[in-house]
Design an enzyme around this catalytic site. Sequence first.
Site, mmCIF file in Angstrom:
data_model
loop_
_atom_site.group_PDB
_atom_site.id
_atom_site.type_symbol
_atom_site.label_atom_id
_atom_site.label_comp_id
_atom_site.label_asym_id
_atom_site.label_seq_id
_atom_site.Cartn_x
_atom_site.Cartn_y
_atom_site.Cartn_z
ATOM 1 N N HIS A 72 36.581 -43.024 78.420
ATOM 2 C CA HIS A 72 36.596 -44.072 78.982
ATOM 3 C C HIS A 72 36.224 -45.386 77.765
ATOM 4 C CE1 HIS A 72 36.086 -43.960 83.294
ATOM 5 N NE2 HIS A 72 36.945 -42.894 82.892
ATOM 6 N N TYR A 202 30.875 -52.035 87.607
ATOM 7 C CA TYR A 202 29.550 -52.542 88.056
ATOM 8 C C TYR A 202 29.473 -53.727 88.813
ATOM 9 C CZ TYR A 202 27.647 -48.772 84.841
ATOM 10 O OH TYR A 202 27.080 -47.716 84.407
ATOM 11 N N PRO A 294 19.133 -45.900 86.734
ATOM 12 C CA PRO A 294 20.569 -45.230 86.489
ATOM 13 C C PRO A 294 21.492 -46.201 86.069
ATOM 14 C CG PRO A 294 19.969 -45.172 88.842
ATOM 15 C CD PRO A 294 19.060 -45.592 88.371
ATOM 16 N N LYS A 298 21.557 -44.071 81.120
ATOM 17 C CA LYS A 298 20.947 -43.621 79.832
ATOM 18 C C LYS A 298 20.108 -42.496 80.021
ATOM 19 C CE LYS A 298 22.586 -46.655 77.126
ATOM 20 N NZ LYS A 298 23.858 -46.060 77.309
ATOM 21 N N TYR A 385 25.667 -49.684 75.844
ATOM 22 C CA TYR A 385 26.193 -48.956 76.955
ATOM 23 C C TYR A 385 26.893 -47.805 76.175
ATOM 24 C CZ TYR A 385 28.457 -47.378 81.195
ATOM 25 O OH TYR A 385 28.653 -46.866 82.277
#
Length: 394
Positions: A72, A202, A294, A298, A385
């Site tokens: 991704h 998200y 979550p 991580k 990220y």
Amino acid sequence: MKTQVGIIGSGPSGLLLARLLHLQGIDTVILESRSREYVLGRVRAGVIEQGMADMLRQAKVGARMDREGLIHEGINIAFDNRLERVDFPKHTNGKVVMVYGQTEITYDLMNAHIDEAGGIVHYESPAIRVEDYDTERPRIIYQQNGKESELVCDFVAGCDGFHGVARKSIPAEKIATFSRAYPFGWLGILSDVPPVKEELIYANHERGFALCSMRSQTRSRYYIQCEVNDKVENWTDDAFWDELCRRLPSEEAANVIRGPRLEMGITPLHSFVAEPMRFGRLFLAGDAAHIVPPTGAKGLNLASSDIYYLSRALLAYYKQKRTDLLDRYSETALRRVWKAIRFSWWYTNLLHKFDNEPMSRRLQTSELDYLTGSEAGQAVIAENYVGLPYEKFE
Ligand code: APR
Ligand code: PHB
């Protein structure tokens, strides 16, 4: 029973450590309270940073991940009926993440370490406590077939998760803990339907947070923010899908394909850190030492960086008689842990509903508008990220 490194817990932390040490000729024994089937049946995270993917390749368990994992190059952030993309390679010098389930990683590690290499894992053998960790002969007291036994080691690795016994073997005055509970949980569904979009979404919404994730092109993982004491029994599949769709931009909601649950569960959200991560010859790693909410994906990746530092420190000891890396383990690991704790806390705050105040929401959507509209803002999200770099040693 005797071994060089006694490991408590056969989650990703314990298995990865055992595998890396075994490849270098160092003996380990893993004690695991649950059965092999139970460990594999747990549905857990699914996003792997490049640092962890490289660790798995180094452990020679990366082949199936490289075949089946999905690379991704970005994530989507939804708010105010908009969808904004954050591009990873553009903001991180080419870094990406891999979508590949923790369950698959655990399966690959078990296969390589136990079935192929003959590594020792005692299932259904819970550790009860660690003794003499401040001597040269630490011991793990454990139970097997109803009998108490002991495993004598050079070193003990406490990889036994948040509820494990390794951390609890330390007197309270020797350990500092930092913790925060969030006033909500995540209700998650796993279903064999194609994901709504090729990359994760998200979503910040006035009804609460939502996340669209996946395990493969045909298996989706979705979450919605729920009440902290909500129960799975309160939710039908239809009620879940309806609520998920309400929280996504209308264009995305229209593309959600619904299906029956393979699994549905509720995860509470916590931040937790124990300091230090080393007590004499006992080392904590992974969830045994820290928990993150979550939201930033991580948890699993922090287990990997701990094991990176710990495996190198143990190798330096056995191969070069060096103790300096063992001495620096806690400080080095914690530096990275705290940055991930901070990112996960911040990203959770940005995306979830904490109260009903219109001011709170406007501040969030204005911050999201700012971040996604600024190259620097996107870089902040992307850099964290994809994962901050591991410190290298000479
Ligand atoms: N004796 C032996 N084993 C134990 C004991 C004990 N007393 N207590 C717990 N365990 C085992 C658990 O059954 C579990 O299999 O320790 C293991 C810990 O594994 P995880 O909880 O998976 O923790 P870790 O390996 O650190 O993995 C990192 O990152 O994605 C997150 O929380 C997620 O599991 C993930 C974690
Ligand atoms: C998941 O796929 O389970 C997942 C993905 C991203 C997160 C958390 C969980 O931030």
